[in-house]
Design a protein around this motif. Sequence first.
Motif, PDB file in Angstrom:
ATOM      1  N   ILE A 384      50.150  31.798  48.863  1.00  0.00           N
ATOM      2  CA  ILE A 384      49.203  30.675  48.872  1.00  0.00           C
ATOM      3  C   ILE A 384      49.066  30.030  47.496  1.00  0.00           C
ATOM      4  N   GLY A 385      49.689  30.634  46.483  1.00  0.00           N
ATOM      5  CA  GLY A 385      49.599  30.107  45.126  1.00  0.00           C
ATOM      6  C   GLY A 385      48.457  30.761  44.368  1.00  0.00           C
ATOM      7  N   GLU A 386      48.693  31.037  43.096  1.00  0.00           N
ATOM      8  CA  GLU A 386      47.695  31.775  42.315  1.00  0.00           C
ATOM      9  C   GLU A 386      46.393  30.999  42.164  1.00  0.00           C
ATOM     10  N   ALA A 387      46.475  29.678  42.050  1.00  0.00           N
ATOM     11  CA  ALA A 387      45.248  28.882  41.913  1.00  0.00           C
ATOM     12  C   ALA A 387      44.392  28.995  43.173  1.00  0.00           C
ATOM     13  N   ASN A 388      45.029  28.881  44.336  1.00  0.00           N
ATOM     14  CA  ASN A 388      44.288  29.039  45.592  1.00  0.00           C
ATOM     15  C   ASN A 388      43.738  30.454  45.730  1.00  0.00           C
ATOM     16  N   PHE A 389      44.545  31.428  45.346  1.00  0.00           N
ATOM     17  CA  PHE A 389      44.101  32.822  45.426  1.00  0.00           C
ATOM     18  C   PHE A 389      42.853  33.025  44.574  1.00  0.00           C
ATOM     19  N   ASN A 390      42.862  32.481  43.372  1.00  0.00           N
ATOM     20  CA  ASN A 390      41.701  32.623  42.490  1.00  0.00           C
ATOM     21  C   ASN A 390      40.460  31.966  43.094  1.00  0.00           C
ATOM     22  N   THR A 391      40.655  30.840  43.763  1.00  0.00           N
ATOM     23  CA  THR A 391      39.527  30.166  44.422  1.00  0.00           C
ATOM     24  C   THR A 391      38.986  31.018  45.563  1.00  0.00           C
ATOM     25  N   VAL A 392      39.890  31.611  46.342  1.00  0.00           N
ATOM     26  CA  VAL A 392      39.483  32.496  47.439  1.00  0.00           C
ATOM     27  C   VAL A 392      38.624  33.639  46.904  1.00  0.00           C
ATOM     28  N   VAL A 393      39.092  34.273  45.850  1.00  0.00           N
ATOM     29  CA  VAL A 393      38.378  35.431  45.294  1.00  0.00           C
ATOM     30  C   VAL A 393      37.020  35.011  44.739  1.00  0.00           C
ATOM     31  N   LYS A 394      36.989  33.896  44.045  1.00  0.00           N
ATOM     32  CA  LYS A 394      35.719  33.406  43.498  1.00  0.00           C
ATOM     33  C   LYS A 394      34.720  33.138  44.621  1.00  0.00           C
ATOM     34  N   ASN A 395      35.168  32.480  45.679  1.00  0.00           N
ATOM     35  CA  ASN A 395      34.281  32.190  46.815  1.00  0.00           C
ATOM     36  C   ASN A 395      33.811  33.477  47.491  1.00  0.00           C
ATOM     37  N   TYR A 396      34.730  34.410  47.635  1.00  0.00           N
ATOM     38  CA  TYR A 396      34.433  35.709  48.258  1.00  0.00           C
ATOM     39  C   TYR A 396      33.358  36.453  47.467  1.00  0.00           C
ATOM     40  N   LEU A 397      33.507  36.487  46.149  1.00  0.00           N
ATOM     41  CA  LEU A 397      32.526  37.179  45.311  1.00  0.00           C
ATOM     42  C   LEU A 397      31.168  36.491  45.359  1.00  0.00           C
ATOM     43  N   ASN A 398      31.165  35.179  45.323  1.00  0.00           N
ATOM     44  CA  ASN A 398      29.898  34.446  45.367  1.00  0.00           C
ATOM     45  C   ASN A 398      29.186  34.622  46.705  1.00  0.00           C
ATOM     46  N   LYS A 399      29.944  34.603  47.779  1.00  0.00           N
ATOM     47  CA  LYS A 399      29.341  34.666  49.111  1.00  0.00           C
ATOM     48  C   LYS A 399      28.778  36.049  49.425  1.00  0.00           C
ATOM     49  N   TYR A 400      29.446  37.097  48.943  1.00  0.00           N
ATOM     50  CA  TYR A 400      29.043  38.453  49.332  1.00  0.00           C
ATOM     51  C   TYR A 400      28.489  39.262  48.158  1.00  0.00           C
ATOM     52  N   ALA A 401      28.074  38.573  47.109  1.00  0.00           N
ATOM     53  CA  ALA A 401      27.523  39.259  45.936  1.00  0.00           C
ATOM     54  C   ALA A 401      26.334  40.127  46.323  1.00  0.00           C
ATOM     55  N   PHE A 402      26.361  41.387  45.888  1.00  0.00           N
ATOM     56  CA  PHE A 402      25.314  42.381  46.141  1.00  0.00           C
ATOM     57  C   PHE A 402      25.149  42.668  47.636  1.00  0.00           C
ATOM     58  N   LYS A 403      26.242  42.431  48.377  1.00  0.00           N
ATOM     59  CA  LYS A 403      26.243  42.690  49.814  1.00  0.00           C
ATOM     60  C   LYS A 403      27.492  43.497  50.164  1.00  0.00           C
ATOM     61  N   ASN A 404      27.733  43.632  51.452  1.00  0.00           N
ATOM     62  CA  ASN A 404      28.933  44.303  51.944  1.00  0.00           C
ATOM     63  C   ASN A 404      29.810  43.292  52.666  1.00  0.00           C
TER      64      ASN A 404
END
Length: 694
Positions: A384-404
């Motif tokens: 998917i490309g490293e830039a897209n991958f980084n966006t995915v991870v950033k969104n994932y961390l923001n959405k599920y921060a301090f959660k499961n």
Amino acid sequence: MKQTILAISLLISLNSWSQTKPKVDFTTANASIKFDIAEHMVAGDVTYQFTVNEATDSIKIDAKNMMIQGVKLNGQTPKYHYDKKQIAFTQGFKEGENTVTISYKTNPKQALYYVGSGTDLQIWTQGQGKYTSHWLPSFDDYNEKVVFNTKITFESGYDVISNGTLDGKTVSGKQTTWSYKMTKPMSSYLMMMAIGKFEKKIEKSASGITIENYIRPVDASKYTTTYQHTKKMFDFLETQTGFSYPWQIYRNIPVEDFMYGGMENTTSTIFNSDYVVDNIGVNDRDYVNVNAHEMAHQWFGNLVTAKSNKDHWLQEGFATYYALLAEREVYGVDDFYWKLYEMAELITKDAKENKNTAVYSEKATTTTYYQKGAWMLFYLSSQIGEANFNTVVKNYLNKYAFKNASTQDFLNEVTAVVPNFNVDNYKQNWLENKGFNTKDALFLIENSPLVKSYFEVLALQEKGFEVKKDQLLKLLKDPNTFTDTKREIIFQLHNVPYDQAKEFYQTVVQSNDLKVRQALVQVVSEIPTDFMEDYKKFLNDNSYITREIVLKNLWLQDVAGRTDLLDKTATWKGFNDYNLRITWLMFALATENYKNDKKAHWYSELENFAYNKYNSNIRTNAINALWYLNKYDSNTLPHLVNALVHHNSRFQKFGRDAIVRLSEKKEFKDHFKKLIPYLPQDEHDALKKLMEEI
């Protein structure tokens, strides 16, 4: 119309929230802990604030094998049921806010460990896989996240460390109470304590986070080599994840006899003191990868925690991959691709030898969750490309921060960023596949200059030496040839007669590359007579592994030179496991007419290393050395029995296997049986059980 749409949207949002919030939500814990060192007893109390969101039959808190001293629920003494595993309340709580306080004592059989004694005493915890509920009433379910605040009282003069920031110390007589405070919730398995005598140095990250690195006073000179690149990797991870470090502080604490490489307790990583190395040992092993791995867990595992065991790769795979990325920042892209190749080899082997090697599954192998999990992320990033991958991870961390979060939650973020990517195919062919797509994987890294050059040499492996000799020698002499490629060249000298490979040997002797030199030492099992003087030069290499191999080979093969060899190496210690000192003692005792007046002292020194005041690696080395001198040395027997009750499973197995093997001789079996009545209770029970099984 806008008002109607807004009202409907708000109603849907509220309904969704009410459906996902738990019936009971524990929010804050305030724990107070004291120790009775003589009895290895923990005495404490913990107060939980919790909210009952809807009617429930019971509320449970995990507490393993504790003596419950008292319970207060909303200020009253409630009826409760305790089965040595959980405290269960069926009444006394109400909808809304509640408070429960539990007072207890316990002598934990796991999860909290005492190592050493006197001024060398250390106490440390390991929650993951062992359960914090053995020393603190808490929650084995990692979906229950709580803000933990901890007060620990211990003898003054020791350092006491727990999660969060130090909120103050108070001294009362000979005791000091250390107070630690957290502001964000975490799973109970990430709770920690570490007690010992340390020095510490402080660094500041680029974002202003305090990084505390601890070290024992005796190891103070090893600080720089142990903690190299720590700040650089921390800064990199903050930038790479796109999510600011989520906690208030970060620490590294080395402890003796830790059963793993490290453990990512929130804010405070505990790691194995084997990674505390000097300027020679660092050439053989270092803390860099473990450091980066546990650091990455502060985001992947601690900030966002897996929902279920099937999702475990979201923690270990991510931490392994982001450690690789951090090392890429430190060592460069060639190192990154080389380590991916080494992982691919390990994964392929693991898939052939084990049944469950699917990343998205329960009870898969360690290699599957860690290395294969990392490869799943590298493959995804490449597609998917490293830039897209980084966006995915950033969104994932923001959405599920301090959660499961679950694997599907992560894949949903992939779809949101790259809607055309076939997530179902990725899940089926990569995450759920017990095999490993080795061909597809290697295609992604084969153009790396290092991997490419290595493959070219590897392809020559089956060819006759005379056919490939000139090509290999040219590569070996070329200063631009990668170290790992040169090592493969040396490994292909195995079984090649010295007179044919002499120029290769001389090229390595003249080289300053420690890893290439070590490869030759590993290949040469019998030292050619004409090469003996050059071989002795390897004793000066700045590598404890190389020195140990050379010391052993020279002692065994150069009988006439044993006295000079032992004199030259008499002050060697080696790693923290005393590998060189123990080897030296073994050979000094085995050498006829070598300083006979000192041999009684040397034997006492060697046997002393087998006692439980030393860590299990040292003890194992010492017992093996004693067996080399006398395979039936009766002085080793009590140490083998003590190993049966050691917290380190590898040392337990070592002791058990040795007792079983020795008990094949009737006199040893009888000796062990006669020992049983005189042993401490834990050793008594363990040996009695083993004798009944044999």
